[in-house]
Scaffold this motif. Structure first.
Motif, short mmCIF file in Angstrom:
data_model
loop_
_atom_site.label_atom_id
_atom_site.label_comp_id
_atom_site.label_asym_id
_atom_site.label_seq_id
_atom_site.Cartn_x
_atom_site.Cartn_y
_atom_site.Cartn_z
N PRO A 68 -3.93 -10.13 -16.65
CA PRO A 68 -2.60 -9.84 -16.12
C PRO A 68 -2.18 -8.38 -16.24
N LEU A 69 -2.58 -7.72 -17.31
CA LEU A 69 -2.22 -6.31 -17.46
C LEU A 69 -2.95 -5.44 -16.45
N ALA A 70 -4.24 -5.75 -16.21
CA ALA A 70 -5.01 -5.00 -15.22
C ALA A 70 -4.46 -5.23 -13.81
N LEU A 71 -4.06 -6.46 -13.52
CA LEU A 71 -3.46 -6.77 -12.22
C LEU A 71 -2.18 -5.98 -12.02
N ASN A 72 -1.34 -5.99 -13.01
CA ASN A 72 -0.07 -5.29 -12.92
C ASN A 72 -0.28 -3.79 -12.68
N GLU A 73 -1.19 -3.21 -13.45
CA GLU A 73 -1.47 -1.77 -13.31
C GLU A 73 -2.06 -1.46 -11.94
N HIS A 74 -2.95 -2.32 -11.45
CA HIS A 74 -3.61 -2.11 -10.15
C HIS A 74 -2.58 -2.09 -9.01
N ILE A 75 -1.68 -3.05 -9.00
CA ILE A 75 -0.68 -3.12 -7.93
C ILE A 75 0.29 -1.94 -8.02
N LEU A 76 0.70 -1.58 -9.22
CA LEU A 76 1.62 -0.45 -9.38
C LEU A 76 0.96 0.85 -8.91
N ILE A 78 -1.39 1.15 -6.53
CA ILE A 78 -1.46 1.13 -5.07
C ILE A 78 -0.09 1.43 -4.47
N CYS A 79 0.95 0.95 -5.11
CA CYS A 79 2.32 1.08 -4.57
C CYS A 79 3.10 2.19 -5.28
N SER A 80 2.40 3.19 -5.73
CA SER A 80 3.05 4.24 -6.54
C SER A 80 3.97 5.14 -5.74
N ASN A 81 3.75 5.24 -4.43
CA ASN A 81 4.62 6.08 -3.59
C ASN A 81 5.95 5.36 -3.36
N LYS A 82 6.96 5.74 -4.09
CA LYS A 82 8.25 5.06 -4.04
C LYS A 82 8.99 5.28 -2.71
N LYS A 83 8.50 6.24 -1.91
CA LYS A 83 9.14 6.49 -0.62
C LYS A 83 8.66 5.51 0.46
N GLN A 84 7.63 4.73 0.13
CA GLN A 84 7.10 3.76 1.08
C GLN A 84 7.32 2.34 0.56
N ARG A 85 7.48 1.43 1.52
CA ARG A 85 7.65 0.02 1.18
C ARG A 85 6.31 -0.70 1.33
N PHE A 86 6.03 -1.60 0.38
CA PHE A 86 4.77 -2.33 0.39
C PHE A 86 5.02 -3.84 0.36
N TYR A 87 4.27 -4.55 1.20
CA TYR A 87 4.22 -6.01 1.14
C TYR A 87 2.96 -6.37 0.34
N VAL A 88 3.13 -7.10 -0.74
CA VAL A 88 2.01 -7.43 -1.61
C VAL A 88 1.77 -8.94 -1.58
N PHE A 89 0.53 -9.33 -1.20
CA PHE A 89 0.13 -10.73 -1.16
C PHE A 89 -0.85 -11.00 -2.30
N LEU A 90 -0.50 -11.87 -3.21
CA LEU A 90 -1.41 -12.27 -4.30
C LEU A 90 -1.82 -13.72 -4.04
N ASP A 91 -3.09 -13.90 -3.69
CA ASP A 91 -3.60 -15.22 -3.34
C ASP A 91 -4.36 -15.81 -4.53
N GLU A 92 -4.18 -17.11 -4.77
CA GLU A 92 -4.80 -17.83 -5.89
C GLU A 92 -4.39 -17.21 -7.22
N ILE A 93 -3.08 -17.06 -7.40
CA ILE A 93 -2.53 -16.39 -8.58
C ILE A 93 -2.89 -17.13 -9.87
N GLN A 94 -3.20 -18.44 -9.77
CA GLN A 94 -3.51 -19.20 -10.97
C GLN A 94 -4.79 -18.74 -11.65
N ARG A 95 -5.59 -17.93 -10.94
CA ARG A 95 -6.83 -17.42 -11.54
C ARG A 95 -6.54 -16.35 -12.59
N VAL A 96 -5.32 -15.85 -12.62
CA VAL A 96 -4.94 -14.89 -13.66
C VAL A 96 -4.78 -15.65 -14.97
N TYR A 97 -5.52 -15.23 -16.00
CA TYR A 97 -5.47 -15.97 -17.24
C TYR A 97 -4.32 -15.48 -18.12
#
Length: 444
Positions: A68-76, A78-97
């Motif tokens: 979960p910590l690696a996932l959180n860091e990875h998405i942040l 990718i979406c670090s440019n606060k001037k842009q809007r991002f749509y984030v799709f997380l599929d099969e979220i239950q695989r996160v332990y």
């Protein structure tokens, strides 16, 4: 098939400040809705591909993001440019332990055990990312780990749930209209096929014999596996038999005691009511079945002693009975129930008592049933579902509750015949099931 109802729900929930959690029975098309239909919808509205982030957590190449910590860091990142809007799709979220909070484990990543309190799970990641002003988050997951009860417990009022079902009859009919003339089917033929095989998306693409094999296999390799894993069930044979009982008794009033008695008579094995209730709740949580409760039409209250169960898909239900069924009326009820739910109605089974004179002139109390009381907003309908009412005694029995109720609520008899809406001699509406189903979206 475009699934317009669910696409509209996703569109209306965009940037509402909450994560969108797509739930529904396995294999009903949740991932396809998100990664294909909604993705293409966003592109058509001018959203750039780089601003749509899709992460499939069941893919081996993304295994490291199940932390979960690696996932959180990875998405942040990718979406670090606060001037842009991002749509984030997380599929099969239950695989996160779920891990123990590293702050309490000397910085180590340790899998959490059942009962651990200070943990970090996919719920923390989802809620955390949804607080980012430039991220609009969408999540799907397997029913073995992410069920309706989990959504209620874990997210409460912090997420938007979009509940999805198999293809409805109206969706299949609309798709049928788009086909070349030589591929189109007559409405009634389409309905009979739907009543037998249901609307699971992958089943729709197969030949009849393949449909049957596919639907049977779904239970063995997917649904039972999920339920057993989720609920740590040891007696899988009992689970299998109880599912068959629910299929065989679709549309009948049931409680744990009645189901247990049926189980004993079939298997010659004992089973307690608590186990039955737990297994039935497992089917409810997995969205395989849904329940319709008894409602006292005169007392205006829910009666919890018994209820009826309907399968989310008639093809799945029929697969439990090897596609052999004797009571077409209950199967018809199942189709109508599902279409009512799809169109946003709340559905209960109406019951009431009436004191009448018997042949000896004595006062006796009789109980009557209205198959469905369907409500949506201010709209309320009483429905009787019948295979055929050409026999006078059958019709008399079906309309008797309507006559005794004698109120201003709309009363309809839905029959398994190609009949357009008409009024009978008592002013009740009679309508063919296909016409009824296709008109539901517009209301009555």
């Amino acid at each position: 098939m475009e699934r317009p109802k669910y696409l509209n729900q996703l569109a209306n929930a965009k940037w509402n400040g909450f994560p969108k959690i797509i739930t529904g029975v396995r294999r009903c098309g949740k991932s396809f809705l998100l990664k294909e239909l909604f993705y293409n919808n966003l592109l058509s509205l001018g959203v750039k591909k780089k601003n749509i982030v899709t992460l499939e957590l069941d893919d081996a190449k993304n295994a490291k993001y199940r932390n979960p910590l690696a996932l959180n860091e990875h998405i942040l990142n990718i979406c670090s440019n606060k001037k842009q809007r991002f749509y984030v799709f997380l599929d099969e979220i239950q695989r996160v332990y779920t891990i123990v909070n590293p702050e309490l484990a000397d910085g180590k990543i340790i899998l959490a055990k059942e009962g651990d309190s200070e943990v970090i799970s996919f719920v923390d990641v989802v809620l955390g990312l949804s607080h980012e002003s430039n991220i609009d988050l969408y999540v799907t997951g397997s029913n073995s780990k992410m069920l309706s009860s989990d959504i209620v417990t874990e997210f409460r009022d912090k997420a938007t749930e979009i509940h999805m079902g198999p293809l409805s009859f109206s969706e299949i009919y609309e798709h049928n209209l788009t086909l070349p003339e030589n591929q189109k089917k007559e409405k009634q033929d389409l309905f009979y096929e739907y009543m037998r095989y249901g609307g699971m998306p992958l089943a729709m693409q197969k030949e009849p014999s393949e449909k049957e094999s596919y639907l049977k296999e779904l239970f063995k390799t997917t649904y039972f596996k999920d339920i057993i894993e989720r609920n740590k069930i040891r007696k899988s044979e009992a689970l299998d038999e109880l599912c068959t009982i629910l299929a065989d008794c679709t549309g009948e009033f049931l409680n744990a005691e009645k189901i247990a008695n049926t189980f004993v008579s079939r298997r010659h094995e004992k089973i307690d009511k608590e186990t039955v209730s737990a297994y039935v709740n497992a089917f409810l949580d997995a969205f395989i079945v849904a329940e319709a409760r008894r409602y006292d039409l005169k007392g205006r209250n829910i009666i919890n002693s018994v209820r009826k169960y309907y399968f989310c898909d008639t093809g799945l239900r029929n697969s439990r009975l090897d596609f052999m069924y004797s009571d077409e009326g209950h199967l018809l009820e199942n189709v109508v129930y599902n279409e009512l739910i799809y169109n946003g109605y709340n559905v209960n089974v109406g019951t009431f008592d009436s004191v009448e004179k018997d042949v000896q002139g004595k006062s006796v109390r009789k109980s009557y049933e209205v198959d469905f009381m369907a409500t949506k907003g201010s709209e309320k309908i009483y429905l009787q579902i019948a295979d055929n009412i050409s026999d006078s005694e059958t019709k008399k029995r079906e309309i008797r509750p309507f006559v005794l109720l004698n109120d201003q609520i709309k009363k309809m008899i839905v029959i398994n015949r190609p009949v357009k809406e008409m009024q009978d001699e008592k002013g009740f509406t009679v309508i063919g099931v296909v016409e009824f189903l296709l008109r539901l979206a517009d209301g009555f």
